[in-house]
Design an enzyme around this catalytic site. Sequence first.
Site, PDB file in Angstrom:
ATOM      1  CD  GLU A 129      -2.529   0.973   2.222  1.00  0.00           C
ATOM      2  OE1 GLU A 129      -4.088   1.289   2.721  1.00  0.00           O
ATOM      3  OE2 GLU A 129      -1.826   1.427   4.245  1.00  0.00           O
ATOM      4  CD1 TRP A 223     -10.091   4.892  13.245  1.00  0.00           C
ATOM      5  CD2 TRP A 223      -8.851   5.161  14.712  1.00  0.00           C
ATOM      6  NE1 TRP A 223      -8.732   3.948  12.715  1.00  0.00           N
ATOM      7  CE2 TRP A 223      -8.745   4.150  13.705  1.00  0.00           C
ATOM      8  CE3 TRP A 223      -8.201   5.407  16.164  1.00  0.00           C
ATOM      9  CZ2 TRP A 223      -7.121   3.868  13.783  1.00  0.00           C
ATOM     10  CZ3 TRP A 223      -7.651   4.885  16.074  1.00  0.00           C
ATOM     11  CH2 TRP A 223      -6.576   4.097  15.019  1.00  0.00           C
ATOM     12  NE  ARG A 254      -8.490   5.917  10.233  1.00  0.00           N
ATOM     13  CZ  ARG A 254      -7.542   6.270  10.003  1.00  0.00           C
ATOM     14  NH1 ARG A 254      -6.656   7.357   9.317  1.00  0.00           N
ATOM     15  NH2 ARG A 254      -6.694   5.147  10.577  1.00  0.00           N
ATOM     16  CG  HIS A 393      -2.147   3.528  14.482  1.00  0.00           C
ATOM     17  ND1 HIS A 393      -1.933   4.791  13.470  1.00  0.00           N
ATOM     18  CD2 HIS A 393      -3.088   3.850  13.819  1.00  0.00           C
ATOM     19  CE1 HIS A 393      -2.268   4.858  12.336  1.00  0.00           C
ATOM     20  NE2 HIS A 393      -3.573   3.937  12.116  1.00  0.00           N
ATOM     21  CB  SER A 440      -2.826  -5.408  13.061  1.00  0.00           C
ATOM     22  OG  SER A 440      -2.068  -6.212  11.995  1.00  0.00           O
TER      23      SER A 440
HETATM   24  O1  SFD Z   1      -4.961   1.502   9.204  1.00  0.00           O
HETATM   25  C1  SFD Z   1      -9.861  -6.540  28.307  1.00  0.00           C
HETATM   26  N1  SFD Z   1      -4.651  -0.907  13.180  1.00  0.00           N
HETATM   27  C2  SFD Z   1      -4.606  -1.190  12.049  1.00  0.00           C
HETATM   28  N2  SFD Z   1      -3.533  -1.577  11.907  1.00  0.00           N
HETATM   29  C3  SFD Z   1      -3.043  -2.515  10.517  1.00  0.00           C
HETATM   30  O2  SFD Z   1      -1.576  -3.135  10.906  1.00  0.00           O
HETATM   31  N3  SFD Z   1      -3.563  -2.475   9.524  1.00  0.00           N
HETATM   32  C4  SFD Z   1      -4.746  -1.877   9.621  1.00  0.00           C
HETATM   33  O3  SFD Z   1      -5.269  -1.315   8.482  1.00  0.00           O
HETATM   34  C5  SFD Z   1      -5.280  -0.702  10.564  1.00  0.00           C
HETATM   35  N4  SFD Z   1      -6.050   0.284  11.207  1.00  0.00           N
HETATM   36  C6  SFD Z   1      -6.753   0.032  12.189  1.00  0.00           C
HETATM   37  C7  SFD Z   1      -5.516   0.123  12.932  1.00  0.00           C
HETATM   38  C8  SFD Z   1      -6.785   0.617  14.737  1.00  0.00           C
HETATM   39  C9  SFD Z   1      -7.878   0.497  14.307  1.00  0.00           C
HETATM   40  C10 SFD Z   1      -8.305   0.912  15.629  1.00  0.00           C
HETATM   41  C11 SFD Z   1      -8.593   1.184  13.281  1.00  0.00           C
HETATM   42  C12 SFD Z   1      -7.778   0.821  12.492  1.00  0.00           C
HETATM   43  C13 SFD Z   1     -10.315   1.382  13.231  1.00  0.00           C
HETATM   44  C14 SFD Z   1      -4.242  -1.181  14.431  1.00  0.00           C
HETATM   45  C15 SFD Z   1      -3.991  -2.336  15.141  1.00  0.00           C
HETATM   46  O4  SFD Z   1      -5.094  -2.592  15.476  1.00  0.00           O
HETATM   47  C16 SFD Z   1      -3.474  -2.352  16.775  1.00  0.00           C
HETATM   48  O5  SFD Z   1      -2.152  -2.113  16.559  1.00  0.00           O
HETATM   49  C17 SFD Z   1      -3.649  -4.076  17.271  1.00  0.00           C
HETATM   50  O6  SFD Z   1      -4.987  -3.980  17.761  1.00  0.00           O
HETATM   51  C18 SFD Z   1      -2.947  -3.832  19.143  1.00  0.00           C
HETATM   52  O7  SFD Z   1      -3.267  -4.725  19.460  1.00  0.00           O
HETATM   53  P1  SFD Z   1      -3.339  -4.911  21.487  1.00  0.00           P
HETATM   54  O8  SFD Z   1      -3.369  -6.337  21.314  1.00  0.00           O
HETATM   55  O9  SFD Z   1      -2.753  -3.796  21.414  1.00  0.00           O
HETATM   56  O10 SFD Z   1      -4.970  -4.443  20.569  1.00  0.00           O
HETATM   57  P2  SFD Z   1      -6.275  -5.098  20.613  1.00  0.00           P
HETATM   58  O11 SFD Z   1      -6.309  -5.913  19.909  1.00  0.00           O
HETATM   59  O12 SFD Z   1      -7.423  -3.655  20.754  1.00  0.00           O
HETATM   60  O13 SFD Z   1      -6.743  -6.169  21.555  1.00  0.00           O
HETATM   61  C19 SFD Z   1      -7.474  -5.225  23.192  1.00  0.00           C
HETATM   62  C20 SFD Z   1      -8.265  -6.904  24.075  1.00  0.00           C
HETATM   63  O14 SFD Z   1      -7.856  -6.362  25.436  1.00  0.00           O
HETATM   64  C21 SFD Z   1      -9.228  -6.975  25.573  1.00  0.00           C
HETATM   65  N5  SFD Z   1      -9.547  -5.907  27.164  1.00  0.00           N
HETATM   66  N6  SFD Z   1      -9.661  -7.301  28.235  1.00  0.00           N
HETATM   67  C22 SFD Z   1      -9.716  -8.454  29.674  1.00  0.00           C
HETATM   68  N7  SFD Z   1     -10.042  -7.060  30.535  1.00  0.00           N
HETATM   69  C23 SFD Z   1     -10.483  -5.684  30.179  1.00  0.00           C
HETATM   70  N8  SFD Z   1     -10.757  -4.928  31.256  1.00  0.00           N
HETATM   71  C24 SFD Z   1     -10.230  -4.986  28.905  1.00  0.00           C
HETATM   72  N9  SFD Z   1      -9.861  -4.429  28.202  1.00  0.00           N
HETATM   73  C25 SFD Z   1      -9.693  -5.064  27.055  1.00  0.00           C
HETATM   74  C26 SFD Z   1     -10.513  -6.967  24.486  1.00  0.00           C
HETATM   75  O15 SFD Z   1     -11.065  -7.111  24.123  1.00  0.00           O
HETATM   76  C27 SFD Z   1      -9.013  -7.279  23.275  1.00  0.00           C
HETATM   77  O16 SFD Z   1      -9.682  -8.369  23.193  1.00  0.00           O
HETATM   78  S1  SFD Z   1      -5.497   2.130  10.559  1.00  0.00           S
HETATM   79  O17 SFD Z   1      -6.959   1.645   9.598  1.00  0.00           O
HETATM   80  O18 SFD Z   1      -5.548   2.357  11.715  1.00  0.00           O
HETATM   81  P1  AMP Z   2      -4.879   4.623   8.276  1.00  0.00           P
HETATM   82  O1  AMP Z   2      -5.302   4.684   7.503  1.00  0.00           O
HETATM   83  O2  AMP Z   2      -4.538   6.405   8.552  1.00  0.00           O
HETATM   84  O3  AMP Z   2      -4.419   4.520   9.589  1.00  0.00           O
HETATM   85  O4  AMP Z   2      -2.731   5.210   7.337  1.00  0.00           O
HETATM   86  C1  AMP Z   2      -2.246   3.441   7.200  1.00  0.00           C
HETATM   87  C2  AMP Z   2      -0.888   3.466   7.551  1.00  0.00           C
HETATM   88  O5  AMP Z   2      -0.673   4.370   6.039  1.00  0.00           O
HETATM   89  C3  AMP Z   2      -0.179   3.908   7.988  1.00  0.00           C
HETATM   90  O6  AMP Z   2       1.167   3.176   8.355  1.00  0.00           O
HETATM   91  C4  AMP Z   2       0.220   5.473   8.316  1.00  0.00           C
HETATM   92  O7  AMP Z   2       0.951   5.458   9.062  1.00  0.00           O
HETATM   93  C5  AMP Z   2       0.067   5.395   6.575  1.00  0.00           C
HETATM   94  N1  AMP Z   2      -0.132   6.863   6.504  1.00  0.00           N
HETATM   95  C6  AMP Z   2      -1.756   7.292   5.409  1.00  0.00           C
HETATM   96  N2  AMP Z   2      -1.935   8.697   6.333  1.00  0.00           N
HETATM   97  C7  AMP Z   2      -0.680   8.881   5.312  1.00  0.00           C
HETATM   98  C8  AMP Z   2       0.323   9.939   4.333  1.00  0.00           C
HETATM   99  N3  AMP Z   2      -0.654  10.943   3.893  1.00  0.00           N
HETATM  100  N4  AMP Z   2       1.260   9.912   4.367  1.00  0.00           N
HETATM  101  C9  AMP Z   2       2.718   8.800   5.080  1.00  0.00           C
HETATM  102  N5  AMP Z   2       2.019   7.792   5.322  1.00  0.00           N
HETATM  103  C10 AMP Z   2       0.791   7.994   5.946  1.00  0.00           C
END
Ligand code: SFD
Ligand code: AMP
Length: 631
Positions: A129, A223, A254, A393, A440
């Site tokens: 990407e 989000w 977003r 993130h 992730s």
């Molecule tokens: O790009 C209890 N993330 C993205 N990562 C990617 O690799 N690609 C993407 O496309 C990603 N996008 C994205 C991402 C995050 C979000 C919110 C959105 C979009 C909308 C980041 C990853 O998702 C993130 O880095 C990981 O999930 C982090 O992992 P971790 O394990 O630290 O958190 P988790 O997966 O959210 O899990 C938390 C767990 O804890 C539980 N929990 N359990 C018991 N008792 C409690 N009190 C608890 N509180 C929480 C939860 O149920 C869960 O199981 S992009 O669009 O940004």
């Molecule tokens: P996002 O959908 O914004 O969470 O972005 C997904 C991935 O692309 C993350 O690794 C961001 O850091 C990266 N990213 C998003 N927008 C940009 C941008 N304008 N320039 C460089 N990296 C970006």
Amino acid sequence: MSIANNFETVEVHTDILILGGGMAACGAAYEAAHWAKKNNLSVTLVDKASMDRSGAVAMGLSAINMYLGLKEGKNTLSDYVKYVKNDLMGIARDDLVANIGRHVDASVHLFEKWGLPIWKDEDGKYVNEGRWQIMIHGESYKTIVAEAAKNALAELGDKGQYIERVFITDPIMDGDRCVGAIGFSVRENKVYIFRAKTVLATMGGAVHVFKPKSVGEGLGRSWYPPFNSGASAYFTLKAGAEMTCQEVRFVPVRFKDAYGPVGAWFLLFKAQATNALGENYMQTRAPELEKWAPYGEAKPTPTNLRNYLMMLEIEEGKGPIFMRTDEAIQRIVDSIPDEKEAKRKLKELEKEAWEDFLDMTVSQALLWASTNIKPEEKPSEISATEPYFISSHSGASGAWVSGPEDLAPEGYKWGYPNMTTVRGLFAAGDASGASSHKFSSGSFTEGRIAAKAAASFCVDNPDLPALPEERLNELKEGMLKPLELFNTHKGYTQDPNINPNYIRPQMFMFRLQKIMDEYAGGASSGFKTSAPLLEKGLENLAMLREDMASLAAEDTHELMRCWENIHRIWQAESHIRTMLFREETRWPGYYFRSDFPELKEEDWKCFANCRWNPESGEWEMLKRDVIDMVD
Ligand code: SFD
Ligand code: AMP
């Protein structure tokens, strides 16, 4: 009769206790199972929800944002470390970032082996990407990863188990060592006491600490997943762990109102964002970036600075801000000379655009459909969200953890990799700080690293400490108190929501969000704050804290809501205190200190750490060096 008497107490004894069931926890379970088999250890994972769809990846994802392609020679580890550090305006732990970086590709290969469809080009290579991100058909990403984690635990027979729908409230301590956790079932009248040799905190970050932009009919839309409410920060703070970067919140830009991702548009489709006049603010405002040198001048521009330039447009009344999806698609199609091929490409791009949302933010696809948006014809509004705490993130807040033996410089290691400053307590994913951009795949990988280290800790510390009975009863009573309060006073008023004897969790959350929004630089304050505002915010938080004792719950589900807010308030307080401590503006676009409006490299190129001292109940603030390991 005390309400606690209606609750069965379930005691679980285990060697390795994994708290949470998200990406880091699944990685931890997979790895822990391997080392447990070798060392005859037992592993227990506890999630407040159902692992198949819990945490940030619940809805799926359309990209894996951390893949280095080291073996393919796509990138070098040091380039990744430099990229991450620059994105965080110079504040990152190189050792932690590199440790995850050198192992992350192997985790992605496992995901593929377990059935995750990854986009491939004609040569069978992953489709990038951006430089560090690869595209996936990821609607079932979490289900696939959770299945592998469950299978790994199942292979341990009676030594491996996962328990779902149990909400963890507090750590259990034995002096300076963390020896377990306490929680309750959100479905049954059961209190759980987990007794463990080592504990791994992987309960994600926090949302709804700040007032969201979506209120009223849209309440709950955000989000970040509403399920993560600061449990990791609370747990590690309460155990007495040192925390880092608690001032670094993440404000994602977003697609407006449904929070659809922008990464694919910016990186894959090379779309531009403009103000209402059609001006690309990244170009027209480029001189502003010089003020934030050296970080502002590097490529890519740090996430917070990209936000900041957009916010300046809004302040000048030049909104709405649009993602020019129509122009981006047209540009790609126009570059294809053959008409038939161009038409085919258009269809393919339309499909990819919709899939991007359907894979990870279904509600954005619904919003497009319900507002008659065809991305190839019409641009879409984008906007900054409210602040979240997600260190995996482009945020960084979390526990200060020990680095890898072979990479970490002095000062960055004090024991087992990913162990917090509390003995026996490990952290990974959003629970550990200063190692941003793990996403992730990196969170899963860090869970593996932490679990391997936790297994070594178990082998070296084979004693299973007895739990102090008195403290356990105290914790149990305290945990269930909101039920008691509701039950005792519910008949006093006609409307159970309005009662002078208690406060229900939703009202409590609104009060917290109002304080954070108005004093701590929330969305409606334009992400701006200052010492007088922060101090006033702390004063108000102290009042709110007093009312924590009056939280009331009708049932175990609402009891969870009460505890989510108790967790949030600790996240909030550590955030305010650390913003107050750091007397500069380092991350404009995330927050702006109007009383210290500039970057101060000499004084503040350091980590701002904090610790709540369990003995004195006081907060300690301290600076830690940023050690640059890569030029
Ligand atoms: O790009 C209890 N993330 C993205 N990562 C990617 O690799 N690609 C993407 O496309 C990603 N996008 C994205 C991402 C995050 C979000 C919110 C959105 C979009 C909308 C980041 C990853 O998702 C993130 O880095 C990981 O999930 C982090 O992992 P971790 O394990 O630290 O958190 P988790 O997966 O959210 O899990 C938390 C767990 O804890 C539980 N929990 N359990 C018991 N008792 C409690 N009190 C608890 N509180 C929480 C939860 O149920 C869960 O199981 S992009 O669009 O940004
Ligand atoms: P996002 O959908 O914004 O969470 O972005 C997904 C991935 O692309 C993350 O690794 C961001 O850091 C990266 N990213 C998003 N927008 C940009 C941008 N304008 N320039 C460089 N990296 C970006």
